[in-house]
Motif scaffolding. Structure first.
Motif, mmCIF file in Angstrom:
data_model
loop_
_atom_site.group_PDB
_atom_site.id
_atom_site.type_symbol
_atom_site.label_atom_id
_atom_site.label_comp_id
_atom_site.label_asym_id
_atom_site.label_seq_id
_atom_site.Cartn_x
_atom_site.Cartn_y
_atom_site.Cartn_z
ATOM 1 N N UNK A 125 44.227 42.472 41.644
ATOM 2 C CA UNK A 125 43.489 41.584 42.543
ATOM 3 C C UNK A 125 42.741 40.526 41.740
ATOM 4 N N UNK A 126 42.761 39.283 42.238
ATOM 5 C CA UNK A 126 42.001 38.206 41.622
ATOM 6 C C UNK A 126 40.759 37.958 42.459
ATOM 7 N N UNK A 127 39.810 37.248 41.877
ATOM 8 C CA UNK A 127 38.502 37.103 42.515
ATOM 9 C C UNK A 127 38.570 36.426 43.886
ATOM 10 N N UNK A 128 39.270 35.307 43.987
ATOM 11 C CA UNK A 128 39.280 34.551 45.247
ATOM 12 C C UNK A 128 40.709 34.424 45.751
ATOM 13 N N UNK A 129 41.181 35.458 46.401
ATOM 14 C CA UNK A 129 42.573 35.487 46.841
ATOM 15 C C UNK A 129 42.649 35.667 48.344
ATOM 16 N N UNK A 130 43.490 34.842 48.963
ATOM 17 C CA UNK A 130 43.801 34.982 50.384
ATOM 18 C C UNK A 130 45.174 35.645 50.478
ATOM 19 N N UNK A 131 45.248 36.773 51.151
ATOM 20 C CA UNK A 131 46.535 37.422 51.380
ATOM 21 C C UNK A 131 47.146 36.825 52.644
ATOM 22 N N UNK A 174 39.924 31.127 38.525
ATOM 23 C CA UNK A 174 40.553 30.868 37.235
ATOM 24 C C UNK A 174 41.202 32.118 36.648
ATOM 25 N N UNK A 175 40.827 33.312 37.134
ATOM 26 C CA UNK A 175 41.361 34.529 36.512
ATOM 27 C C UNK A 175 42.880 34.643 36.638
ATOM 28 N N UNK A 176 43.474 34.066 37.680
ATOM 29 C CA UNK A 176 44.936 34.104 37.775
ATOM 30 C C UNK A 176 45.550 33.235 36.676
ATOM 31 N N UNK A 236 44.968 25.390 43.214
ATOM 32 C CA UNK A 236 45.348 26.424 44.181
ATOM 33 C C UNK A 236 46.655 27.032 43.693
ATOM 34 N N UNK A 237 46.688 28.349 43.580
ATOM 35 C CA UNK A 237 47.861 29.035 43.039
ATOM 36 C C UNK A 237 48.500 29.865 44.144
ATOM 37 N N UNK A 238 49.699 29.465 44.538
ATOM 38 C CA UNK A 238 50.477 30.222 45.522
ATOM 39 C C UNK A 238 51.375 31.146 44.721
ATOM 40 N N UNK A 239 51.328 32.443 44.991
ATOM 41 C CA UNK A 239 52.061 33.375 44.146
ATOM 42 C C UNK A 239 52.460 34.632 44.903
ATOM 43 N N UNK A 240 53.419 35.325 44.300
ATOM 44 C CA UNK A 240 53.791 36.640 44.813
ATOM 45 C C UNK A 240 52.632 37.589 44.551
#
Length: 199
Positions: free
Chosen positions: A104-110, A121-123, A87-91
């Motif tokens: 935008x990445x494939x599976x991102x929660x804003x 994995x794209x991030x 899980x990647x938490x990021x700006x």
């Protein structure tokens, strides 16, 4: 409907474990809540590093890591659920052009409050090329609570809550994050009794 039964929303808040919380996963933890609704809550522990570095994680998924600033950063134990998953938490990515698709990445929660959490994995692929978000915190696993579960733990004084401060996540040395999060409430660890709420 009375006002006191209005649901609380702790999205973009820290949960700070009280001293009486002795669960191995959560003792002295600071959890960043990515989502909180009447269905439950999802968060990432931001102060429990694993023994894996980001370089080690990237090696495991066959990616190089060209970001020198990240190579020795730890991968965190985000919680006891799906501990084999990243899980990647990021700006948020700022689009450099009018084409916003590249940010935008494939599976991102804003997350309301200014962060995003990505599970695809794209991030990592973006980070491996030296691109990607500037500030990241990567965990294996996450923390979750079912419907009403977090509210009952709060009622039992298992957690303190405070609005999240991104500098605690990204700028504070890991051993100081618990105390810094408490400091947002004007508290210090010695002020908290392990017996709180058990009169």
């Amino acid at each position: 409907m009375s006002f006191d039964s209005a649901p609380i929303n702790l999205t973009h808040h820290f949960l700070i474990a009280m001293p009486g919380l002795e669960d191995e996963s959560f003792a002295r933890s600071v959890v960043y809540l990515c989502e909180h609704s009447e269905r439950g809550a999802l968060g990432l522990i931001i102060n429990k590093p694993s023994d894996i570095t980001l370089k080690g994680l990237f090696d495991k998924v066959d990616l190089s890591l060209r970001r020198e600033d990240l190579r020795s950063e730890p991968v965190f134990q985000g919680g006891p659920v799906q501990t084999e998953r990243g899980f990647v938490l990021h700006e948020p990515m700022l689009a450099n052009s009018a084409d916003t698709d590249e940010s935008a990445y494939a599976s991102t929660m804003t997350i309301p409050g200014g962060l995003e959490m990505t599970t695809s994995k794209d991030v990592l692929e973006a980070l491996s090329t030296g691109a990607g978000p500037r500030r990241v915190l990567i965990t294996l696993g996450y923390s979750s609570w079912g419907e009403g579960q977090l509210e009952s733990e709060l009622a039992e004084n298992a957690w303190l809550t405070v609005g999240a401060d991104l500098s605690v996540i990204f700028d504070t040395p890991v051993p100081q994050r618990y105390d810094r999060a408490l400091g947002l409430l004007g508290l210090q660890a010695w002020m908290l009794s392990p017996e709180a709420g058990h009169a």
